[in-house]
Design an enzyme around this catalytic site. Structure first.
Site, PDB file in Angstrom:
ATOM      1  N   TYR A   1       0.839  -1.214   0.000  1.00 14.39           N
ATOM      2  CA  TYR A   1       0.000   0.000   0.000  1.00 14.39           C
ATOM      3  C   TYR A   1       0.871   1.259   0.000  1.00 14.39           C
ATOM      4  O   TYR A   1       0.576   2.235  -0.688  1.00 14.39           O
ATOM      5  CB  TYR A   1      -0.945   0.012   1.201  1.00 14.39           C
ATOM      6  CG  TYR A   1      -1.702   1.329   1.322  1.00 14.39           C
ATOM      7  CD1 TYR A   1      -2.560   1.746   0.301  1.00 14.39           C
ATOM      8  CD2 TYR A   1      -1.515   2.172   2.410  1.00 14.39           C
ATOM      9  CE1 TYR A   1      -3.232   2.967   0.383  1.00 14.39           C
ATOM     10  CE2 TYR A   1      -2.186   3.384   2.504  1.00 14.39           C
ATOM     11  CZ  TYR A   1      -3.044   3.772   1.486  1.00 14.39           C
ATOM     12  OH  TYR A   1      -3.696   4.980   1.563  1.00 14.39           O
TER      13      TYR A   1
ATOM     14  N   ARG B   1       1.263   6.878  -6.933  1.00 14.79           N
ATOM     15  CA  ARG B   1       0.119   7.780  -7.125  1.00 14.79           C
ATOM     16  C   ARG B   1       0.538   9.228  -6.851  1.00 14.79           C
ATOM     17  O   ARG B   1       0.248  10.140  -7.628  1.00 14.79           O
ATOM     18  CB  ARG B   1      -1.022   7.355  -6.198  1.00 14.79           C
ATOM     19  CG  ARG B   1      -2.209   8.295  -6.239  1.00 14.79           C
ATOM     20  CD  ARG B   1      -3.390   7.773  -5.437  1.00 14.79           C
ATOM     21  NE  ARG B   1      -3.095   7.518  -4.031  1.00 14.79           N
ATOM     22  CZ  ARG B   1      -3.999   7.097  -3.146  1.00 14.79           C
ATOM     23  NH1 ARG B   1      -5.251   6.881  -3.529  1.00 14.79           N
ATOM     24  NH2 ARG B   1      -3.661   6.878  -1.898  1.00 14.79           N
TER      25      ARG B   1
ATOM     26  N   TYR C   1      -0.768  13.001   6.577  1.00 20.84           N
ATOM     27  CA  TYR C   1      -0.427  11.987   7.580  1.00 20.84           C
ATOM     28  C   TYR C   1       1.062  12.071   7.932  1.00 20.84           C
ATOM     29  O   TYR C   1       1.894  12.359   7.077  1.00 20.84           O
ATOM     30  CB  TYR C   1      -0.703  10.576   7.028  1.00 20.84           C
ATOM     31  CG  TYR C   1      -2.133  10.094   7.122  1.00 20.84           C
ATOM     32  CD1 TYR C   1      -3.085  10.766   7.866  1.00 20.84           C
ATOM     33  CD2 TYR C   1      -2.507   8.927   6.460  1.00 20.84           C
ATOM     34  CE1 TYR C   1      -4.390  10.292   7.940  1.00 20.84           C
ATOM     35  CE2 TYR C   1      -3.805   8.450   6.525  1.00 20.84           C
ATOM     36  CZ  TYR C   1      -4.746   9.137   7.266  1.00 20.84           C
ATOM     37  OH  TYR C   1      -6.020   8.661   7.331  1.00 20.84           O
TER      38      TYR C   1
ATOM     39  N   ARG D   1     -11.339  13.217   1.686  1.00 25.50           N
ATOM     40  CA  ARG D   1     -12.355  12.450   2.422  1.00 25.50           C
ATOM     41  C   ARG D   1     -13.675  12.431   1.676  1.00 25.50           C
ATOM     42  O   ARG D   1     -14.501  11.542   1.874  1.00 25.50           O
ATOM     43  CB  ARG D   1     -12.564  13.049   3.813  1.00 25.50           C
ATOM     44  CG  ARG D   1     -11.339  13.042   4.685  1.00 25.50           C
ATOM     45  CD  ARG D   1     -10.868  11.642   5.029  1.00 25.50           C
ATOM     46  NE  ARG D   1      -9.617  11.675   5.795  1.00 25.50           N
ATOM     47  CZ  ARG D   1      -8.924  10.604   6.136  1.00 25.50           C
ATOM     48  NH1 ARG D   1      -9.331   9.398   5.770  1.00 25.50           N
ATOM     49  NH2 ARG D   1      -7.811  10.720   6.809  1.00 25.50           N
TER      50      ARG D   1
ATOM     51  N   GLU E   1     -14.388  -0.775   5.801  1.00 25.45           N
ATOM     52  CA  GLU E   1     -14.384   0.568   5.232  1.00 25.45           C
ATOM     53  C   GLU E   1     -15.687   0.735   4.446  1.00 25.45           C
ATOM     54  O   GLU E   1     -16.152  -0.190   3.807  1.00 25.45           O
ATOM     55  CB  GLU E   1     -13.144   0.673   4.330  1.00 25.45           C
ATOM     56  CG  GLU E   1     -13.196   1.757   3.310  1.00 25.45           C
ATOM     57  CD  GLU E   1     -12.175   2.855   3.577  1.00 25.45           C
ATOM     58  OE1 GLU E   1     -11.432   2.751   4.570  1.00 25.45           O
ATOM     59  OE2 GLU E   1     -12.167   3.796   2.802  1.00 25.45           O
TER      60      GLU E   1
HETATM   61  C1  3EB Z   1      -7.128   6.203   5.728  1.00 26.37           C
HETATM   62  O1  3EB Z   1      -7.733   7.185   6.149  1.00 26.37           O
HETATM   63  C2  3EB Z   1      -7.925   4.971   5.459  1.00 26.37           C
HETATM   64  O2  3EB Z   1      -5.263   5.455  -0.153  1.00 26.37           O
HETATM   65  O3  3EB Z   1      -6.910   5.924  -1.503  1.00 26.37           O
HETATM   66  C3  3EB Z   1      -9.245   4.933   2.770  1.00 26.37           C
HETATM   67  C4  3EB Z   1      -9.671   5.367   1.519  1.00 26.37           C
HETATM   68  C5  3EB Z   1      -7.922   4.701   2.993  1.00 26.37           C
HETATM   69  C6  3EB Z   1      -8.758   5.571   0.489  1.00 26.37           C
HETATM   70  C7  3EB Z   1      -6.460   5.589  -0.389  1.00 26.37           C
HETATM   71  C8  3EB Z   1      -7.002   4.930   1.928  1.00 26.37           C
HETATM   72  C9  3EB Z   1      -7.422   5.341   0.717  1.00 26.37           C
HETATM   73  O4  3EB Z   1      -5.906   6.223   5.548  1.00 26.37           O
HETATM   74  C10 3EB Z   1      -7.453   4.198   4.314  1.00 26.37           C
END
Ligand code: 3EB
Length: 319
Positions: A129, A136, A189, A202, A310
């Site tokens: 991941y 990306r 993050y 989001r 999720e």
């Molecule tokens: C998170 O908040 C949860 O990498 O496109 C959720 C939706 C998550 C999309 C992405 C990752 C992605 O990190 C994980």
């Protein structure tokens, strides 16, 4: 998701089915993909992106696409190459996608879906991941996209099979990137989650063709940047629902959509890591969400090992 209202016309932009064998369906005139994800309720619901207006179809690089005057739907499958680490596949996929969008003049990605196997496996010190996030990020950065205004809502989920599947919706007009006040934006993050942050919003709020659509993503059981409720599926569901509520309560969303409950104007896709949690999740969602809301339950591996599920969704309302 599946268009339910009768529209003046019904033209298919794209179809995604979920089943055993992954394939690109080349016998139909529109982009059609089958992904190897198990449907947990054994339903054969599938995903149809439809347009009330006529659609044109095309191919670009490895992408099959469809477009009307407002939006473009595209999708592709890329094999991983031997002697390469994973990040090159998303890098190439996103470079192609962003080139297509620039070429066809739909420069605003609204929503992107990413599926590939072994998402939580580690190779040479990085989780797959995290490698996906590297590729990306690099493509978005090279194409001049900014991370606090241009990012689409997205899903990145581990599935069976081989290679990387990416499909997406993009528009001629910008959507509005929405972040969740309960959560640190993923593109900010801390570095401990990976050398390049996850490039997604989001939610995205978009207006086109007399409709308003909200794409919800990244609502999993994370508060701030930390996973909450390890090994407790019920609590993760409640946290996820609280995250969805926070997006619906976001001032910009509330002012333009005014929905505080998921109902018949919504459609959800729920990814569950362990099929044994399906009953609990579907019982709790049945209580939380109106019965008219179609829900697709799929076995999928969420991108953080400690996340058990999720929920992603689309809400559509007439403007
Ligand atoms: C998170 O908040 C949860 O990498 O496109 C959720 C939706 C998550 C999309 C992405 C990752 C992605 O990190 C994980």
């Amino acid at each position: 998701m599946a268009a339910k209202r009768a529209s003046p016309g019904f033209h298919v932009l794209g179809v995604i089915r979920y089943g055993e064998k992954a394939r690109i369906d080349t016998n139909v005139g529109f982009p059609a993909f089958s992904l190897s994800m198990q449907s947990l309720d054994r339903s054969d619901i599938f995903e149809v992106w439809a347009s009330p207006d006529p659609v044109v179809y095309g191919e670009f690089d490895r992408i099959r696409f469809a477009a009307n005057e407002h939006i473009l739907f595209g999708g592709m499958h890329l094999q991983e190459q031997e002697h390469e680490t994973l990040e090159l596949a998303p890098y190439r996929a996103y470079r192609s996608a962003l080139e297509l969008l620039r070429d066809q003049d739909y420069p605003y990605p609204l929503r992107m879906w990413n599926y590939f196997p072994g998402i939580n496996e580690e190779f040479l010190g990085l989780e797959r991941y995290q490698r996906f996030c590297l590729g990306r990020y690099q493509a978005f950065a090279e194409h001049g996209y900014t991370f606090d205004g241009d990012l689409p809502a997205a899903s990145a989920i581990g599935i069976q099979g081989e290679g990387l599947w990416v499909y997406f919706l993009a528009a001629r007009e910008p959507g509005l990137q929405i972040e969740n006040p309960r959560q640190i934006s993923a593109y900010r993050y801390p570095l401990r989650y990976g050398p390049r942050s996850p490039s997604f919003s989001r939610a995205t709020l978009a207006d086109f063709a007399g409709e308003r659509q909200l794409y919800l993503s990244g609502t999993a059981s994370i508060v701030g940047h930390e996973t909450r409720h390890r090994n407790n599926a019920a609590a993760q569901i409640r946290e996820t629902l609280a995250n969805i509520e926070a997006i619906l309560d976001h001032p910009a969303v509330n002012a333009r959509l005014g929905v505080n409950h998921l109902d018949g104007s919504s459609g959800l896709k729920v990814y569950i890591r362990d099929p044994a949690d399906f009953e609990l999740v579907s019982d709790m969602l049945a209580e939380a969400v109106g019965a008219e809301c179609p829900i697709l339950y799929l076995q999928g591996d969420v991108c953080r090992r400690d996340l058990m599920l999720e929920i992603e969704g689309v809400i559509r309302l007439p403007r």
